[in-house]
Design an enzyme around this catalytic site. Structure first.
Site, PDB file in Angstrom:
ATOM      1  N   ARG A  60       3.863  81.782  45.497  1.00  0.00           N
ATOM      2  CA  ARG A  60       3.254  83.110  45.562  1.00  0.00           C
ATOM      3  C   ARG A  60       3.390  83.899  44.252  1.00  0.00           C
ATOM      4  O   ARG A  60       2.512  84.666  43.882  1.00  0.00           O
ATOM      5  CB  ARG A  60       3.938  83.875  46.698  1.00  0.00           C
ATOM      6  CG  ARG A  60       3.248  85.157  47.088  1.00  0.00           C
ATOM      7  CD  ARG A  60       4.196  85.990  47.908  1.00  0.00           C
ATOM      8  NE  ARG A  60       4.461  85.338  49.192  1.00  0.00           N
ATOM      9  CZ  ARG A  60       3.897  85.728  50.336  1.00  0.00           C
ATOM     10  NH1 ARG A  60       3.063  86.727  50.344  1.00  0.00           N
ATOM     11  NH2 ARG A  60       4.206  85.117  51.461  1.00  0.00           N
ATOM     12  N   LYS A  88      13.980  69.098  55.636  1.00  0.00           N
ATOM     13  CA  LYS A  88      14.686  69.575  56.799  1.00  0.00           C
ATOM     14  C   LYS A  88      14.921  71.081  56.635  1.00  0.00           C
ATOM     15  O   LYS A  88      14.885  71.540  55.499  1.00  0.00           O
ATOM     16  CB  LYS A  88      15.986  68.824  57.011  1.00  0.00           C
ATOM     17  CG  LYS A  88      17.130  69.216  56.061  1.00  0.00           C
ATOM     18  CD  LYS A  88      18.399  68.558  56.475  1.00  0.00           C
ATOM     19  CE  LYS A  88      19.347  69.503  57.122  1.00  0.00           C
ATOM     20  NZ  LYS A  88      20.157  70.306  56.203  1.00  0.00           N
ATOM     21  N   HIS A  94      17.896  63.645  53.057  1.00  0.00           N
ATOM     22  CA  HIS A  94      18.234  63.141  51.711  1.00  0.00           C
ATOM     23  C   HIS A  94      19.399  62.154  51.744  1.00  0.00           C
ATOM     24  O   HIS A  94      19.599  61.410  50.789  1.00  0.00           O
ATOM     25  CB  HIS A  94      18.475  64.295  50.732  1.00  0.00           C
ATOM     26  CG  HIS A  94      19.808  64.954  50.854  1.00  0.00           C
ATOM     27  ND1 HIS A  94      20.084  65.898  51.791  1.00  0.00           N
ATOM     28  CD2 HIS A  94      20.948  64.786  50.151  1.00  0.00           C
ATOM     29  CE1 HIS A  94      21.341  66.284  51.657  1.00  0.00           C
ATOM     30  NE2 HIS A  94      21.893  65.633  50.668  1.00  0.00           N
ATOM     31  N   LYS A 138      20.513  58.173  49.417  1.00  0.00           N
ATOM     32  CA  LYS A 138      21.737  57.872  48.674  1.00  0.00           C
ATOM     33  C   LYS A 138      21.949  56.359  48.602  1.00  0.00           C
ATOM     34  O   LYS A 138      21.783  55.663  49.603  1.00  0.00           O
ATOM     35  CB  LYS A 138      22.947  58.523  49.367  1.00  0.00           C
ATOM     36  CG  LYS A 138      22.937  60.051  49.282  1.00  0.00           C
ATOM     37  CD  LYS A 138      24.173  60.642  49.920  1.00  0.00           C
ATOM     38  CE  LYS A 138      24.051  62.136  50.086  1.00  0.00           C
ATOM     39  NZ  LYS A 138      24.517  62.912  48.952  1.00  0.00           N
ATOM     40  N   GLU A 173      33.153  68.834  53.029  1.00  0.00           N
ATOM     41  CA  GLU A 173      32.702  69.582  51.846  1.00  0.00           C
ATOM     42  C   GLU A 173      33.715  70.654  51.509  1.00  0.00           C
ATOM     43  O   GLU A 173      34.216  71.333  52.408  1.00  0.00           O
ATOM     44  CB  GLU A 173      31.362  70.265  52.130  1.00  0.00           C
ATOM     45  CG  GLU A 173      30.222  69.320  52.342  1.00  0.00           C
ATOM     46  CD  GLU A 173      28.919  70.085  52.539  1.00  0.00           C
ATOM     47  OE1 GLU A 173      28.189  70.227  51.568  1.00  0.00           O
ATOM     48  OE2 GLU A 173      28.677  70.559  53.659  1.00  0.00           O
ATOM     49  N   ASP A 180      22.777  71.724  60.901  1.00  0.00           N
ATOM     50  CA  ASP A 180      22.652  71.520  59.457  1.00  0.00           C
ATOM     51  C   ASP A 180      23.046  70.094  59.056  1.00  0.00           C
ATOM     52  O   ASP A 180      22.480  69.529  58.118  1.00  0.00           O
ATOM     53  CB  ASP A 180      23.554  72.528  58.729  1.00  0.00           C
ATOM     54  CG  ASP A 180      23.388  72.501  57.228  1.00  0.00           C
ATOM     55  OD1 ASP A 180      22.232  72.482  56.773  1.00  0.00           O
ATOM     56  OD2 ASP A 180      24.411  72.487  56.508  1.00  0.00           O
ATOM     57  N   HIS A 207      22.044  64.263  59.064  1.00  0.00           N
ATOM     58  CA  HIS A 207      22.764  63.340  58.179  1.00  0.00           C
ATOM     59  C   HIS A 207      23.756  62.444  58.942  1.00  0.00           C
ATOM     60  O   HIS A 207      23.797  61.231  58.733  1.00  0.00           O
ATOM     61  CB  HIS A 207      23.509  64.094  57.087  1.00  0.00           C
ATOM     62  CG  HIS A 207      22.662  65.070  56.319  1.00  0.00           C
ATOM     63  ND1 HIS A 207      21.348  64.830  56.025  1.00  0.00           N
ATOM     64  CD2 HIS A 207      22.930  66.284  55.782  1.00  0.00           C
ATOM     65  CE1 HIS A 207      20.850  65.857  55.333  1.00  0.00           C
ATOM     66  NE2 HIS A 207      21.798  66.747  55.189  1.00  0.00           N
ATOM     67  N   LYS A 235      32.680  72.601  56.354  1.00  0.00           N
ATOM     68  CA  LYS A 235      32.687  73.255  55.038  1.00  0.00           C
ATOM     69  C   LYS A 235      34.076  73.841  54.811  1.00  0.00           C
ATOM     70  O   LYS A 235      34.819  74.102  55.757  1.00  0.00           O
ATOM     71  CB  LYS A 235      31.644  74.374  55.010  1.00  0.00           C
ATOM     72  CG  LYS A 235      30.229  73.816  55.147  1.00  0.00           C
ATOM     73  CD  LYS A 235      29.216  74.636  54.398  1.00  0.00           C
ATOM     74  CE  LYS A 235      27.804  74.126  54.609  1.00  0.00           C
ATOM     75  NZ  LYS A 235      27.425  73.048  53.679  1.00  0.00           N
TER      76      LYS A 235
HETATM   77  C1  BG6 Z   1      22.261  69.718  53.227  1.00  0.00           C
HETATM   78  C2  BG6 Z   1      22.892  70.826  54.000  1.00  0.00           C
HETATM   79  O1  BG6 Z   1      21.273  69.076  54.002  1.00  0.00           O
HETATM   80  O2  BG6 Z   1      23.256  68.771  52.872  1.00  0.00           O
HETATM   81  C3  BG6 Z   1      23.995  71.482  53.188  1.00  0.00           C
HETATM   82  O3  BG6 Z   1      21.906  71.796  54.314  1.00  0.00           O
HETATM   83  C4  BG6 Z   1      24.994  70.453  52.716  1.00  0.00           C
HETATM   84  O4  BG6 Z   1      24.657  72.496  53.939  1.00  0.00           O
HETATM   85  C5  BG6 Z   1      24.277  69.299  52.034  1.00  0.00           C
HETATM   86  O5  BG6 Z   1      25.878  71.086  51.815  1.00  0.00           O
HETATM   87  C6  BG6 Z   1      25.238  68.176  51.726  1.00  0.00           C
HETATM   88  O6  BG6 Z   1      24.585  67.222  50.944  1.00  0.00           O
HETATM   89  P1  BG6 Z   1      25.372  66.334  49.887  1.00  0.00           P
HETATM   90  O7  BG6 Z   1      24.336  65.436  49.325  1.00  0.00           O
HETATM   91  O8  BG6 Z   1      25.967  67.280  48.891  1.00  0.00           O
HETATM   92  O9  BG6 Z   1      26.435  65.621  50.666  1.00  0.00           O
END
Ligand code: BG6
Length: 531
Positions: free
Chosen positions: A65, A174, A204, A208, A242, A261, A266, A366
């Site tokens: 935008r 996502k 994602h 990996k 994390e 999330d 994942h 987290k």
């Molecule tokens: C994302 C989440 O999909 O994956 C995040 O929204 C998270 O909250 C992240 O931190 C973790 O990805 P990676 O590749 O750093 O393990």
């Protein structure tokens, strides 16, 4: 090349020699002024270009935008690349060539006018494939996916597969929905304009290296797969921890929490690769069939079980790496009385022939002590005779750890004699390290994912039934939590390994979490055997 390298080269079996070539195409990124574009997508495309993986002809269009011209967009992207690129310094010549293929298209994606502009821009590209082989990357709000697809279709830019010579594909980020009903609605909306084969749902984690290696590790070796079942495996632990908190993503996280999330996508994806049956072939559909079958075999939670088998947690103020950190409720754009979980640990069973009775423990959070993801397969104990009879529970159980990140590698832990005149047994480790074997080169997940989407291979993307099945696993958990305030036992100080309740979850069945270690774990077990 020395002799051992030559041998490695000779022994390498190349699976993608017959792979589809990436045809010339244009990539249109919707939401191009967002973080994802500058942090991940452009660096990934730059590296693909640098490594000569892009098709001979391509264009990238950033659609957003904000008013800006090509030059100012390039300037922003270049700055971001300096910061986020996995290789440094940036190669100025490569960047200049690459950026000459990037165009900015300003427009409001909710109105038809912008699509006319986009069409004109695409029409100005030199060759037919650049005008009509189109990868639409929707880095937008999920609520806009359907609308963008519809408008692209009406503007004549998106055709259902089989209706034109060229191809068009949609890549969606996502979160794909926030529960089963919304994911189904989104799927139905996208299906109005595109065939399922044209829809590439990103997780994602599938990009990996270490996650892709799970299938190779399992199905290209004969020694591990025969242990991969209820006869040999005592239980399995999957940890995705994390150190970071939610940072500036408070408003997103308030709507999502760790379950939506991380777990729904994942963690369940990694689990499905670790536990699935061998696919009938390496084709995308064969692999995805097995993944979804595995997800469907997860025993549903009965009423009352969520409280016993699933633990949620939320971080309060604490210390990570010697730095004090605020609690989740003090983070920007988070409600001061929020009950959103930043941690989930769960125990689940897979009701199929291979895994009946084997508990699977999954956790993610987290503000934990370190950032590390790993799968730990814990094998059954030896019979209680000989060494086990002497050492009892002190005799460590064999374990295989797939370290997904960082310090990517695979370790097998077993017991051995401590050299010397006394009789002592202690765990030792055989270790494969990616860095040591292959060097530090690891492409970013998005490089592989973009390349696969351009070549039309859907193996690393989530199929409609997979995403819906994953939501049907997460939904009952969310429903059981909704409206129930967090208790003290569900809170953990930043820097701890989650709430106490998570320890209880394993202790109840006689297990304990094995926390990932940084680098080489110190060997702390020294058990004397015999008198
Ligand atoms: C994302 C989440 O999909 O994956 C995040 O929204 C998270 O909250 C992240 O931190 C973790 O990805 P990676 O590749 O750093 O393990």
């Amino acid at each position: 090349m020395d002799e051992s390298n030559q041998l490695d080269e000779l022994m390498t079996c190349r699976l993608d020699t017959g792979r589809r070539v990436v045809e010339p195409c244009s990539i249109v990124i919707f939401g191009a002024s967002g973080d994802l574009t500058s942090r991940k997508l452009i660096p990934a495309l730059y590296h693909l270009y640098r490594d000569k993986q892009m098709p001979p002809q391509f264009r990238v269009v950033g659609f957003a935008r904000r008013e800006k011209d090509d030059a100012s967009w390039h300037g922003e992207l270049r700055q971001a690349l300096e910061q986020f690129s996995r290789t440094k310094p940036i190669d100025a010549t490569v960047w200049d060539e690459f950026s000459s293929r990037l165009s900015y298209c300003q427009g409001d994606l909710t109105g038809p006018a912008a699509y006319g502009k986009l069409e004109q821009l695409l029409a100005s590209f030199g060759s037919a494939p650049l005008r009509s082989n189109l990868l639409f990357y929707l880095a937008t709000l999920p609520s806009q996916f359907g609308e963008v697809a519809g408008r692209l279709h009406h503007a004549g830019l998106l055709h259902r597969e089989g209706q034109s010579e060229s191809w068009q594909r949609i890549v969606v980020e996502k979160p794909f929905g926030h529960d089963l009903a919304s994911a189904q609605a989104l799927n139905t909306e996208l299906a109005r304009f595109a065939h399922e084969r044209q829809i590439f749902r990103i997780d994602h984690y599938l990009g990996k290296e270490t996650v892709q290696n799970i299938l190779m590790f399992r199905f290209s070796n004969s020694i591990f797969e025969r242990l991969w079942n209820r006869e040999s495996v005592d239980h399995l632990q999957l940890t995705v921890s994390e150190k970071a908190g939610v940072g500036q993503r408070g408003s997103y996280y308030e709507e999502s929490g760790a379950l939506r999330d991380m777990v729904q996508n994942h963690l369940l994806q990694v689990l499905s690769l670790v536990a699935m049956e061998p696919p009938v072939s390496l084709e995308a559909e064969a692999i995805r069939d097995e993944k979804v079958k595995l997800l469907r075999s997860i025993r549903p939670w009965r009423a009352g079980e969520v409280g016993r088998q699933i633990v949620r947690g939320q971080y309060s103020a604490g210390t990570v790496d010697g730095q004090s950190c605020p609690g989740y409720r003090q983070e920007p754009r988070v409600k001061p009385e929020s009950n959103v979980e930043t941690y989930v640990a769960l125990k689940l069973f897979i009701d199929n022939w291979r895994w009946a009775g084997v508990p699977f423990f999954l956790r993610t959070g987290k503000r934990l002590p370190l950032s590390a993801s790993e799968v730990r397969v814990q094998f059954r104990p030896t019979p209680n005779v000989l060494f086990a009879a002497h050492c009892g529970p002190k005799l460590d159980l064999n374990a295989l750890t797939l370290r997904l990140q960082p310090n990517e590698g695979i370790s097998l832990r077993f017991n051995g004699k401590v050299p010397g005149t006394s009789s002592q047994v202690r765990p030792v480790r055989m270790h494969f390290s990616y860095d040591a074997t292959f060097g530090a080169y690891t492409p970013e997940a998005y490089e592989r994912l973009l390349l696969e989407a351009m070549s039309g291979d859907a193996t690393l993307f989530i199929r409609r039934d997979e995403v819906e099945t994953a939501w049907s696993i997460a939904d009952p958990i969310q429903t059981a939590w909704d409206g129930r305030p967090l208790t003290n036992r569900e809170c953990y100080a930043a820097g701890a390994w989650g709430p106490v309740a998570a320890e209880d979850l394993l202790a109840l069945s006689g297990h304990a979490w094995r926390n990932p270690q940084l680098g080489e774990p110190p060997f702390v077990f020294r058990h004397a055997v015999g008198p």
